[in-house]
Design a protein around this motif. Structure first.
Motif, short mmCIF file in Angstrom:
data_model
loop_
_atom_site.label_atom_id
_atom_site.label_comp_id
_atom_site.label_asym_id
_atom_site.label_seq_id
_atom_site.Cartn_x
_atom_site.Cartn_y
_atom_site.Cartn_z
N ASN A 148 -21.73 20.02 35.99
CA ASN A 148 -22.96 19.36 34.85
C ASN A 148 -21.16 19.12 34.48
O ASN A 148 -20.85 18.99 33.17
N ARG A 149 -20.15 18.29 34.80
CA ARG A 149 -18.85 18.00 33.81
C ARG A 149 -18.59 16.59 35.04
O ARG A 149 -18.18 16.79 35.72
N GLY A 189 -14.54 15.32 26.53
CA GLY A 189 -14.10 16.39 26.84
C GLY A 189 -13.04 17.75 26.05
O GLY A 189 -12.62 18.53 27.21
N SER A 199 -19.10 17.18 29.42
CA SER A 199 -20.34 17.41 29.56
C SER A 199 -20.64 16.29 30.17
O SER A 199 -20.39 15.14 29.63
N SER A 201 -23.92 15.35 29.77
CA SER A 201 -24.73 15.86 29.07
C SER A 201 -23.97 14.96 27.62
O SER A 201 -24.77 13.80 27.05
N TRP A 216 -20.53 18.00 19.04
CA TRP A 216 -18.87 17.42 19.29
C TRP A 216 -18.43 17.22 18.12
O TRP A 216 -18.33 16.97 17.11
#
Length: 253
Positions: A148-149, A189, A199, A201, A216
């Motif tokens: 997921n990265r 990130g 991420s 997403s 974020w």
């Protein structure tokens, strides 16, 4: 720094003189309205959508860009100055720009973008809308190193693929292209992005909707030297992989 959407931002209104009557002086997200100017760059579009740049995307000075990059993404002063004044120089516009000016093909904008179609039939202005198919392909390339990265190693592969599809870039635009994804990973990130990436997403939300990812907040200042090291990693890995691919093709012949 909020990335929330004001409940009234979906209703039509105008961003007269770069301000928003709905969000006021806050940095809440508001999508572009009719007549607003936007670029192929999600980073700058997001700054306009959050009011770190004039919300109409027009009449922007180099110092407006510097302040927007520093306040919105916590870029270092040196990096913000280089990107802002360097970009104006490449555009050949020393006073003020509109975000749409960045779409002029062959200046800052280039083919083999990760999420925008190439310039079509020699048009002066390239597409500014994100191509969902390309964005999906970009996000699908992530997760190969860390679940997921999107890591720098993932970015290496997708840049190689796009240039194989669209043709190699000249040295200047190759550097710009690497810098785009490197800065996105580095800023979104966090302080450990060089190792852990961003991420997927969050990257998708930022590129697809051109807004700061939900929840974020910058946890570091993204500086010139850090960005240089990350870009150099991508450049060196791309060169090594391309050399390996060439050797493998030669052996098959």
């Amino acid at each position: 720094m909020s990335s929330a959407t004001h409940p009234s931002t979906k209703s039509h209104h105008e961003h007269t003189q770069g301000s928003c009557p709905v969000t006021g002086r806050t940095h809440e997200f508001c999508p572009p309205q009719n007549g607003d100017s936007r670029s192929p760059c999600p980073a700058l579009n997001a700054l306009a959508n959050h009011g770190y740049l004039p919300r109409d995307g027009k009449d922007i000075s180099a110092m407006d860009l510097v302040r927007g990059l520093k306040n919105g993404y916590h870029l270092s002063t040196v990096l913000a100055y280089i990107l802002s004044f360097g970009g104006m120089l490449l555009l050949g516009q020393v006073r003020r720009v509109s975000l749409a000016d960045l779409a002029r093909h062959g200046l800052i904008e280039h083919n083999a973008s990760l999420a925008h179609r190439d310039d079509i039939n020699g048009a002066e202005y390239a597409p500014t809308k994100v191509d969902r198919r390309l964005l999906a392909a970009l996000c699908a390339e992530g997760g190969k190193v860390l679940p997921n990265r999107m890591t720098l190693e993932d970015a290496v592969r997708i840049r190689i693929k796009r240039e194989a599809e669209c043709g190699a870039l000249d040295p200047v635009h190759a550097e710009i292209a690497r810098g785009e994804i490197v800065i996105a990973i580095g800023v979104l990130g966090g302080k450990d992005a060089a190792k852990n990436g961003v991420s997927i997403s969050a990257l998708h939300e930022w590129m697809r909707h051109e807004r700061l990812p939900s929840g974020w907040k910058p946890d570091h200042t993204q500086g010139l030297y850090q960005t240089y090291k990350m870009s150099k990693f991508v450049r060196d890995r791309m060169k090594a992989i391309k050399a390996q691919q060439s050797s493998e093709r030669a052996v098959k012949l």
